[in-house]
Design a protein around this motif. Sequence first.
Motif, short mmCIF file in Angstrom:
data_model
loop_
_atom_site.label_atom_id
_atom_site.label_comp_id
_atom_site.label_asym_id
_atom_site.label_seq_id
_atom_site.Cartn_x
_atom_site.Cartn_y
_atom_site.Cartn_z
N PHE A 96 0.85 -1.19 0.00
CA PHE A 96 0.00 0.00 0.00
C PHE A 96 0.88 1.23 0.00
N LEU A 97 0.74 2.06 -1.05
CA LEU A 97 1.54 3.27 -1.20
C LEU A 97 0.64 4.50 -1.13
N ALA A 98 1.21 5.59 -0.62
CA ALA A 98 0.49 6.85 -0.57
C ALA A 98 1.44 7.98 -0.94
N THR A 99 0.93 8.91 -1.72
CA THR A 99 1.68 10.12 -2.03
C THR A 99 1.17 11.19 -1.08
N VAL A 100 2.05 11.66 -0.22
CA VAL A 100 1.67 12.53 0.89
C VAL A 100 2.39 13.87 0.76
N GLN A 101 1.69 14.96 1.01
CA GLN A 101 2.35 16.26 1.04
C GLN A 101 3.39 16.24 2.16
N LEU A 156 5.16 17.29 -6.90
CA LEU A 156 3.89 17.16 -7.60
C LEU A 156 3.08 18.44 -7.45
N LEU A 157 2.54 18.90 -8.53
CA LEU A 157 1.70 20.10 -8.53
C LEU A 157 2.41 21.30 -7.91
N GLY A 158 3.73 21.33 -8.07
CA GLY A 158 4.52 22.43 -7.55
C GLY A 158 4.75 22.41 -6.05
N ARG A 159 4.47 21.28 -5.41
CA ARG A 159 4.63 21.15 -3.97
C ARG A 159 5.43 19.89 -3.65
N PRO A 160 6.24 19.93 -2.59
CA PRO A 160 6.99 18.73 -2.21
C PRO A 160 6.05 17.66 -1.63
N HIS A 161 6.23 16.45 -2.11
CA HIS A 161 5.46 15.28 -1.64
C HIS A 161 6.44 14.17 -1.30
N VAL A 162 5.94 13.16 -0.62
CA VAL A 162 6.73 11.99 -0.27
C VAL A 162 5.93 10.75 -0.63
N LEU A 163 6.54 9.81 -1.33
CA LEU A 163 5.93 8.52 -1.58
C LEU A 163 6.19 7.67 -0.35
#
Length: 185
Positions: free
Chosen positions: A132-137, A157-164
């Motif tokens: 189970f993966l989530a892309t989180v701000q 993503l979308l100009g903001r840092p995210h973490v997989l």
Amino acid sequence: MLDRIYPWGKPLRAQTASLIRAEVAREPWQMAGYFQLRSEIFAAEQGLFNGSDRDAHDEHATAIVAQGEIAGMPDGVVGVVRIYRESASDTEHTWFGGRLGVAHAYRRVGAVGTALITEAVSTAHGWGCQCFLATVQEANARYFEHHHFRRLETLDLLGRPHVLMQADLERYPAHLSSTWRARAS
């Protein structure tokens, strides 16, 4: 002297429900509340999208809602998340979670995010998920670490840092309807 608009000297906070239940959205009012809250959070508040945050994953995603309950009756959608495989015909056992959001009045309650994460991962786990993966701000990554997720990689993503991030499935029983008591605030 007391303010005429706020006779007690400060604005009253809206009453929040003391019981939070997360479940797969099945009713039309739940789906309407799900998309409305997503739009409020991701388009209007955060400005990540123009008008709507809907995308191709919504065609086959499972919507999960958190709803406050007062006197045993649902009091509206107060949190949202979706789970999905990469495509509807995907036979892989990797699931994704995303677009987790909580209504502004419930953000300090604490139980809403926990109920949504638990229901999302446990539902996917019950449906055969092995990863189970989530892309989180980035700003929310620490919260997910407290919920047994680990960082895999940093993304923009979308100009903001995210973490997989990846969930530790051993911490999430296969399919659990999540009910949480809200903390007194």
